[in-house]
Scaffold this motif. Structure first.
Motif, short mmCIF file in Angstrom:
data_model
loop_
_atom_site.label_atom_id
_atom_site.label_comp_id
_atom_site.label_asym_id
_atom_site.label_seq_id
_atom_site.Cartn_x
_atom_site.Cartn_y
_atom_site.Cartn_z
N TRP A 22 0.91 -1.18 0.05
CA TRP A 22 -0.03 0.16 -0.22
C TRP A 22 0.81 1.16 0.13
CZ3 TRP A 22 -1.43 3.33 4.02
CH2 TRP A 22 -2.58 4.07 3.79
N ILE A 23 2.08 1.29 0.99
CA ILE A 23 2.81 2.33 0.99
C ILE A 23 3.62 2.39 -0.54
CG2 ILE A 23 5.05 3.20 1.98
CD1 ILE A 23 2.86 3.53 3.89
N LEU A 24 3.83 1.48 -1.13
CA LEU A 24 4.49 1.38 -2.24
C LEU A 24 3.75 1.95 -3.45
CD1 LEU A 24 7.11 0.60 -3.85
CD2 LEU A 24 6.02 -1.64 -4.23
N TRP A 25 2.52 1.65 -3.26
CA TRP A 25 1.58 2.15 -4.33
C TRP A 25 1.38 3.61 -4.36
CZ3 TRP A 25 -3.28 4.69 -4.09
CH2 TRP A 25 -3.68 4.89 -5.37
N PHE A 26 1.35 4.06 -3.02
CA PHE A 26 1.31 5.58 -2.84
C PHE A 26 2.60 6.39 -3.45
CE2 PHE A 26 -2.50 5.26 0.34
CZ PHE A 26 -3.07 6.17 -0.41
N ILE A 27 3.57 5.80 -3.07
CA ILE A 27 4.88 6.34 -3.58
C ILE A 27 4.82 6.36 -5.19
CG2 ILE A 27 7.45 5.94 -3.90
CD1 ILE A 27 7.33 4.76 -0.95
N LEU A 28 4.34 5.21 -5.79
CA LEU A 28 4.20 5.38 -7.28
C LEU A 28 2.97 6.31 -7.76
CD1 LEU A 28 5.09 3.75 -9.88
CD2 LEU A 28 3.27 2.24 -9.51
N LEU A 29 2.20 6.47 -6.93
CA LEU A 29 0.95 7.31 -7.39
C LEU A 29 1.76 8.95 -7.09
CD1 LEU A 29 -1.95 8.14 -7.92
CD2 LEU A 29 -2.17 8.14 -5.51
N PHE A 30 2.65 9.14 -6.42
CA PHE A 30 3.02 10.58 -6.16
C PHE A 30 4.05 10.76 -7.13
CE2 PHE A 30 1.44 10.27 -1.65
CZ PHE A 30 0.23 11.12 -2.00
N VAL A 54 -5.68 9.33 -13.18
CA VAL A 54 -4.98 8.77 -12.07
C VAL A 54 -5.70 9.07 -10.70
CG1 VAL A 54 -2.82 8.97 -10.86
CG2 VAL A 54 -2.78 8.89 -13.19
N ILE A 55 -6.23 10.10 -10.53
CA ILE A 55 -7.04 10.50 -9.22
C ILE A 55 -8.42 9.77 -9.23
CG2 ILE A 55 -8.02 12.20 -7.84
CD1 ILE A 55 -5.62 13.76 -8.76
N LEU A 56 -9.29 9.66 -10.20
CA LEU A 56 -10.54 9.21 -10.10
C LEU A 56 -10.77 7.57 -10.19
CD1 LEU A 56 -12.30 11.71 -12.14
CD2 LEU A 56 -12.33 11.70 -9.88
N LEU A 57 -9.70 6.99 -10.91
CA LEU A 57 -9.30 5.51 -11.14
C LEU A 57 -8.03 5.27 -10.89
CD1 LEU A 57 -11.33 4.96 -14.50
CD2 LEU A 57 -12.49 4.59 -12.17
N PRO A 58 -7.79 5.31 -9.39
CA PRO A 58 -6.32 5.30 -9.08
C PRO A 58 -5.42 3.90 -9.39
CG PRO A 58 -7.82 5.40 -7.19
CD PRO A 58 -8.71 5.33 -8.42
N PHE A 59 -6.07 2.85 -9.36
CA PHE A 59 -5.30 1.68 -9.36
C PHE A 59 -5.19 1.39 -11.13
CE2 PHE A 59 -7.02 0.52 -5.34
CZ PHE A 59 -5.61 0.20 -4.64
N LEU A 60 -6.32 1.56 -11.78
CA LEU A 60 -6.16 1.54 -13.34
C LEU A 60 -5.44 2.39 -14.06
CD1 LEU A 60 -7.39 -0.18 -15.79
CD2 LEU A 60 -9.32 1.19 -15.87
N GLY A 61 -5.73 3.93 -13.22
CA GLY A 61 -4.93 4.96 -13.89
C GLY A 61 -3.47 4.61 -13.81
N TYR A 65 -1.01 4.41 -16.84
CA TYR A 65 0.06 5.42 -17.26
C TYR A 65 1.36 4.72 -17.09
CZ TYR A 65 2.69 9.82 -16.47
OH TYR A 65 3.62 10.72 -16.88
N VAL A 66 1.82 3.58 -16.21
CA VAL A 66 3.01 3.17 -16.33
C VAL A 66 3.30 2.34 -17.53
CG1 VAL A 66 4.47 1.17 -15.12
CG2 VAL A 66 3.43 3.13 -13.76
#
Length: 144
Positions: A22-30, A54-61, A65-66
């Motif tokens: 979960w922390i890793l995902w937040f780092i990737l998101l930022f 990326v904000i509205l559909l975070p996991f899919l976005g 993007y990646v």
């Protein structure tokens, strides 16, 4: 009252794994959000679209993007790091200013000029010329 018996060790490891993912995902998101704003080739509407996705559909976005732009994320980050290093080097050169060492040709020309004006003798010229040609720093640089 014995909570450790109710929560076995394997469950602790599993919970820690999910927490760190979960922390890793937040780092990737930022990092993705920073990359969206860092990209100068993308126009404002494209930035707004990616940011909304990326904000509205975070996991899919984040996943899309990646996949779509992940290869260039590293290139943009490296370019920014190089630009920062060049700015830092330029600042150091600017503040260090007068401490740059002259080339041997400049030193020999200066010595020749001093000798022709009579400021130094022929013997002093030969000693200084030998120092310059052996690439040793001048005497005043040794004293400092």
């Amino acid at each position: 009252m014995y909570l450790a018996y109710d929560y076995p060790l394997l469950s602790v490891f599993w919970s820690m794994l999910w927490f760190f993912l979960w922390i890793l995902w937040f780092i990737l998101l930022f990092r993705i959000i920073m990359d969206i704003f860092r990209d100068h080739e993308m126009n404002g509407w494209a930035k707004a679209g990616w940011l909304a996705f990326v904000i509205l559909l975070p996991f899919l976005g984040v996943l899309v993007y990646v996949i779509a732009r992940g290869k260039n994320m590293g290139r943009r980050e490296i370019a920014q790091a190089r630009a920062q290093q060049q700015d830092f080097d330029a600042y150091i050169r600017k503040t260090a200013g007068g401490t740059e060492r002259r080339s041997s040709v400049d030193e020999l020309a200066r010595l020749s000029e001093l000798r022709s004006r009579g400021d130094i003798t022929e013997e002093e010229f030969r000693r200084a010329k030998a120092l310059v040609l052996t690439d040793e720093p001048p005497a005043e640089a040794k004293a400092a």
